[in-house]
Write a protein that holds these residues in place. Structure first.
Motif, PDB file in Angstrom:
ATOM      1  N   TYR A  63      13.063  26.810 -44.075  1.00 16.10           N
ATOM      2  CA  TYR A  63      12.296  26.264 -42.958  1.00 16.10           C
ATOM      3  C   TYR A  63      11.827  24.875 -43.341  1.00 16.10           C
ATOM      4  O   TYR A  63      11.981  24.450 -44.492  1.00 16.10           O
ATOM      5  N   THR A  67       7.327  24.104 -38.662  1.00 17.16           N
ATOM      6  CA  THR A  67       7.515  25.561 -38.692  1.00 17.16           C
ATOM      7  C   THR A  67       6.801  26.189 -39.896  1.00 17.16           C
ATOM      8  O   THR A  67       6.653  27.402 -39.964  1.00 17.16           O
ATOM      9  N   MET A  71       5.770  30.086 -40.473  1.00 17.72           N
ATOM     10  CA  MET A  71       6.674  30.812 -41.364  1.00 17.72           C
ATOM     11  C   MET A  71       5.894  31.520 -42.462  1.00 17.72           C
ATOM     12  O   MET A  71       6.175  32.682 -42.775  1.00 17.72           O
ATOM     13  N   ILE A 112      15.026  28.710 -39.923  1.00 15.17           N
ATOM     14  CA  ILE A 112      13.998  28.656 -38.881  1.00 15.17           C
ATOM     15  C   ILE A 112      13.950  27.239 -38.310  1.00 15.17           C
ATOM     16  O   ILE A 112      13.706  26.281 -39.046  1.00 15.17           O
ATOM     17  N   VAL A 138      17.323  31.284 -36.469  1.00 14.99           N
ATOM     18  CA  VAL A 138      16.152  31.691 -35.689  1.00 14.99           C
ATOM     19  C   VAL A 138      15.729  30.421 -34.959  1.00 14.99           C
ATOM     20  O   VAL A 138      15.148  29.518 -35.555  1.00 14.99           O
ATOM     21  N   ILE A 151       8.776  34.452 -35.192  1.00 15.71           N
ATOM     22  CA  ILE A 151       9.609  34.445 -36.402  1.00 15.71           C
ATOM     23  C   ILE A 151       9.722  35.854 -36.967  1.00 15.71           C
ATOM     24  O   ILE A 151      10.824  36.327 -37.271  1.00 15.71           O
TER      25      ILE A 151
END
Length: 172
Positions: A63, A67, A71, A112, A138, A151
């Protein structure tokens, strides 16, 4: 091109002194010089941060940027539910060698992103020659900030869908 229209290109470049040139050797020298800069940039760009799971896991997560808070919260929620993950926050490009090593150390790595087009995933495939089958997107792109719940749900749902449950032996 029959469906995209015509275009014009030139084989020109500049030499080390920014002078115009069409000479092949000048172009090669320039490209080699730029490649050296790229390799150096990978060493001095902010290095990734790795967080190893306290329990064994086959999944990693990469990530970056905004994010990050969501996360980390999602990883905590998932750990409480018994889903452990190794984490890596990338902080610069070109990627440090550790990024590819991280991906290759996991059969599956979640990427992510807050965009529709999987830009980070595309960069990993293109720049690091990583097999796309190792990467699990994702993607969140509805215009709102990504949440830990989103997430965690995406990761948990993927893992649940890909977990093989052993069959019980039939009674004789």
């Amino acid at each position: 091109h029959p469906t995209k229209g015509s275009y014009f290109t030139r084989g020109t470049t500049k030499d080390e002194y920014a002078r115009y040139s069409e000479e092949g050797p000048v172009y090669v020298r320039n490209m080699e010089r730029l490649q050296k800069k790229f390799v150096t940039a990978a060493k001095i760009a902010p290095q990734p941060l790795r967080y190893s799971s306290p329990a064994p896991t086959k999944y990693g997560v990469i990530y970056f940027g905004s994010t990050s808070p969501s996360m980390l919260e999602a990883a905590g929620q998932l750990a409480k539910d018994g889903v452990h993950l190794d984490l890596m926050r990338v902080r610069g490009f070109p990627f440090a060698a550790e990024v590819k090593e991280f991906v290759m150390s996991h059969p599956g790595t979640f990427i992510i992103e807050q965009n529709r087009d999987a830009q980070l995933k595309t960069m990993l495939v293109t720049e690091e020659q990583i097999n796309v089958d190792r990467l699990i997107s994702v993607l969140h792109y509805d215009g709102t900030p990504i949440t830990a719940r989103f997430i965690a749900d995406q990761i948990a749902n993927h893992i649940a869908a890909h977990t093989v449950v052993p069959m019980k032996k039939a009674a004789s």
